[in-house]
Design an enzyme around this catalytic site. Sequence first.
Site, mmCIF file in Angstrom:
data_model
loop_
_atom_site.group_PDB
_atom_site.id
_atom_site.type_symbol
_atom_site.label_atom_id
_atom_site.label_comp_id
_atom_site.label_asym_id
_atom_site.label_seq_id
_atom_site.Cartn_x
_atom_site.Cartn_y
_atom_site.Cartn_z
ATOM 1 N N ASP A 76 0.114 6.467 -3.294
ATOM 2 C CA ASP A 76 1.164 6.333 -4.284
ATOM 3 C C ASP A 76 0.810 5.264 -5.309
ATOM 4 O OD1 ASP A 76 1.633 4.645 -1.861
ATOM 5 O OD2 ASP A 76 3.204 3.770 -3.111
ATOM 6 N N GLU A 138 3.559 3.039 -0.167
ATOM 7 C CA GLU A 138 3.168 1.653 0.083
ATOM 8 C C GLU A 138 3.821 0.734 -0.937
ATOM 9 O OE1 GLU A 138 0.724 -2.021 -0.435
ATOM 10 O OE2 GLU A 138 1.195 -0.441 -1.882
#
Length: 389
Positions: A76, A138
């Site tokens: 991400d 994350e």
Amino acid sequence: MAPDRGAVALLARLVACRSIAGGGNGELIAEVAHVLEGAGAVVHVLDGTRSGVSVLHAVLGPADAAGGLLLAAHGDVVDVAGQRWTSDPFSLCESDGRLHGRGATDMKGFLAAALAAVRASDPSALRAPLHLALSHDEELGCAGIGPLLDALGDNLLPAPLAGVVVGEPTALRVVDRHKGKAALDITVRGRAAHSATPAAGVNAVVATAQLVGQLEALGSELAGEATDAAFSVPHATIGIGPIAGGVAVNIVPDTCTLKVETRVLPGQPLDGIVGRIEAVAAALETELQARAPEAVVAVRQVAGYPALAPDPAGAAFAAHVGTVAGRGSGGAVDFGTEAGLYQQRLGVPVVVCGPGSMAQGHTPDEYLTVAELTAGEAFVAGLIARLRG
């Protein structure tokens, strides 16, 4: 090592996948799985923590042999909303040796370098396995790694690992510590009243301002306690984030919200410092309830991750990774990673080491240089070479 245009092409494909934290990541997972399967890896795609997102694990070489290595990344990226880019953030743009694109540094650059190195390797020559793990979210407080850790602990690691390398950008310097973090949402509820008679109410915005002052004082206390000179900010901190409250100037606000974080040193009890924040909130609640029994100061932890702590038992692994990277070992970073979670759950040596600098992460026109990408690929290739011997 000469620049590998294949690694640049891989990075371009990864950047084009709009895997913004909190959104979907199916395109990215499919892209990574395709490359790894083509390189001879056994790939597992597992459900993530939200609908429509996944995590990925892959292994090359003899999975049941001891001494393997796990390369860990998150897929991400942070959003680009509100940022002014001079090029399309989701179309890799090369200029003056810089590769611009969202996630180029944090941390699709490492992922592209790892994929390029894997694609150039021969899995049949490995005497110990190479594992790759890819998480989601994350950037939202390491919120998406749980299913991956569960699967690794259950059956995806049939033999003991030599260690884990989390490829966050450290300029290929081996890092053995970072702080732990907890993110908190605090809601203050008072009592509404007409602003012409403010004493009839309990102003939640004013109470929140009082709470901010108390938390700042707690932060000063923490600064005088444990220290670690390896960090640029050598002590635990409390950060004050967005505040929102009230609906009109002629109404005493009855609700106000505040976002707070605390970052603690390795070895400091994260729960203990969260508990001190909760104690400050509870004392304020007691004070407000003396004026309005319905008053509340509620604290809710919404995200967090443990610190990565230096591990004397892992010194040899850190030195090994440092030798391959060629930039030295030891030291700290001020940003957080998933490394502490891998250390906590897997119980093996864990270091952070990857190409690029976090100074470029999250910024408009984020970039990784071609030279940094090439060095990252050489680093992973060097780690793979050690698994052959």
